[in-house]
Motif scaffolding. Sequence first.
Motif, PDB file in Angstrom:
ATOM      1  N   PHE A  69      53.642  38.812  27.979  1.00 45.18           N
ATOM      2  CA  PHE A  69      54.804  38.449  28.317  1.00 45.18           C
ATOM      3  C   PHE A  69      55.266  37.009  27.660  1.00 45.18           C
ATOM      4  CE2 PHE A  69      53.576  40.999  31.758  1.00 45.18           C
ATOM      5  CZ  PHE A  69      54.574  41.411  32.126  1.00 45.18           C
ATOM      6  N   THR A  70      56.341  36.980  26.499  1.00 45.31           N
ATOM      7  CA  THR A  70      56.658  35.894  25.972  1.00 45.31           C
ATOM      8  C   THR A  70      58.050  35.469  26.460  1.00 45.31           C
ATOM      9  OG1 THR A  70      57.573  37.031  24.133  1.00 45.31           O
ATOM     10  CG2 THR A  70      55.335  36.231  24.030  1.00 45.31           C
ATOM     11  N   MET A  71      58.461  34.248  26.536  1.00 49.86           N
ATOM     12  CA  MET A  71      59.662  33.536  27.393  1.00 49.86           C
ATOM     13  C   MET A  71      60.048  32.397  26.449  1.00 49.86           C
ATOM     14  SD  MET A  71      58.197  33.724  31.243  1.00 49.86           S
ATOM     15  CE  MET A  71      56.454  33.713  30.688  1.00 49.86           C
ATOM     16  N   GLY A 107      55.114  31.969  35.138  1.00 52.62           N
ATOM     17  CA  GLY A 107      54.423  33.271  34.483  1.00 52.62           C
ATOM     18  C   GLY A 107      54.240  34.286  35.462  1.00 52.62           C
ATOM     19  N   ILE A 108      53.497  34.081  36.588  1.00 52.47           N
ATOM     20  CA  ILE A 108      53.475  35.222  37.563  1.00 52.47           C
ATOM     21  C   ILE A 108      53.809  34.466  38.960  1.00 52.47           C
ATOM     22  CG2 ILE A 108      51.980  36.569  39.103  1.00 52.47           C
ATOM     23  CD1 ILE A 108      50.465  37.387  36.728  1.00 52.47           C
ATOM     24  N   VAL A 109      54.936  35.008  39.536  1.00 50.28           N
ATOM     25  CA  VAL A 109      55.486  34.430  40.836  1.00 50.28           C
ATOM     26  C   VAL A 109      55.416  35.521  42.108  1.00 50.28           C
ATOM     27  CG1 VAL A 109      57.315  33.403  42.014  1.00 50.28           C
ATOM     28  CG2 VAL A 109      57.171  32.776  39.476  1.00 50.28           C
ATOM     29  N   THR A 130      46.082  35.508  31.976  1.00 44.14           N
ATOM     30  CA  THR A 130      46.057  34.185  31.194  1.00 44.14           C
ATOM     31  C   THR A 130      47.461  33.717  31.197  1.00 44.14           C
ATOM     32  OG1 THR A 130      44.145  35.077  29.808  1.00 44.14           O
ATOM     33  CG2 THR A 130      45.347  32.887  29.110  1.00 44.14           C
ATOM     34  N   ALA A 131      47.953  32.239  31.686  1.00 44.96           N
ATOM     35  CA  ALA A 131      48.996  31.719  31.592  1.00 44.96           C
ATOM     36  C   ALA A 131      48.824  30.426  30.630  1.00 44.96           C
ATOM     37  CB  ALA A 131      49.741  31.443  32.733  1.00 44.96           C
ATOM     38  N   PHE A 159      54.933  26.200  34.831  1.00 53.14           N
ATOM     39  CA  PHE A 159      54.104  26.678  35.921  1.00 53.14           C
ATOM     40  C   PHE A 159      53.588  28.118  35.424  1.00 53.14           C
ATOM     41  CE2 PHE A 159      57.442  24.386  37.957  1.00 53.14           C
ATOM     42  CZ  PHE A 159      56.608  23.209  38.458  1.00 53.14           C
ATOM     43  N   GLY A 160      52.208  28.310  35.574  1.00 50.02           N
ATOM     44  CA  GLY A 160      51.582  29.495  35.284  1.00 50.02           C
ATOM     45  C   GLY A 160      51.600  30.580  36.507  1.00 50.02           C
TER      46      GLY A 160
END
Length: 229
Positions: free
Chosen positions: A137-139, A190-192, A207-208, A213-214
């Motif tokens: 995932f790129t943002m 990253g992951i919520v 991996t973040a 916030f990762g």
Amino acid sequence: NRTRFNRVRFAVDENYRGGSDFDTHLSLWGMEGIDFVQCTWENLQPNMVESADLGHGITSGESSFRIRAGCSTIVGLGEPCPQAYVEESVFRNLDHGIHAENGNALSFSVDQARFENNVCGVYTNMVNWFSVTRSEFTMAERIIPLSGNEDQEFFSRHRGIYSYESHGFILEDNNLLPDDNPIQGLETEGIVVGYNRDFNDAIRANTASGLTFGFVGEGICSDVDNGGL
């Protein structure tokens, strides 16, 4: 029986006749057994003014499907594809790459996909037993006002994976990071996960890096009645 889409590209660009009212490439409701292998979903329209206009790659309700990579070489039955020959599925420049709700007994899986500069790569609400594995995932490639019922609750941040009131899911071996040329000051997560409570979810080996916030937990994410935190 399963239905397979192999190497299909779903895209809208400046020639889309609806202008800014694009909603979704694929809407799945009550569907089962669909495979997408090395497919691409993207929005190439210029000058979109709010996130809801970007639309979704897949919108799913009470459906089961699989997102998988292709392989550009021949391998034996049951053997994995060598990494050098993996050809991933891609979700690019969308509001939500995958937007899944109300899964009940049906769910979905994603393995070896790329989510590039979506406001949210994978969004789930009340979907049980889904999995997202070995994906990137790129943002933060662009600034766009967040609109619609979901995005306005993101605190102006772009997200890789967001799961709300979903249970029994697996998020494993994913990589979440900024775009190569990120917009300075644009916040990312990253992951919520929110309100997954005390079910046996697995968030491991992800991996973040380079994000605001990762990993984030919202609301109740444990068995509070038995001393969970």
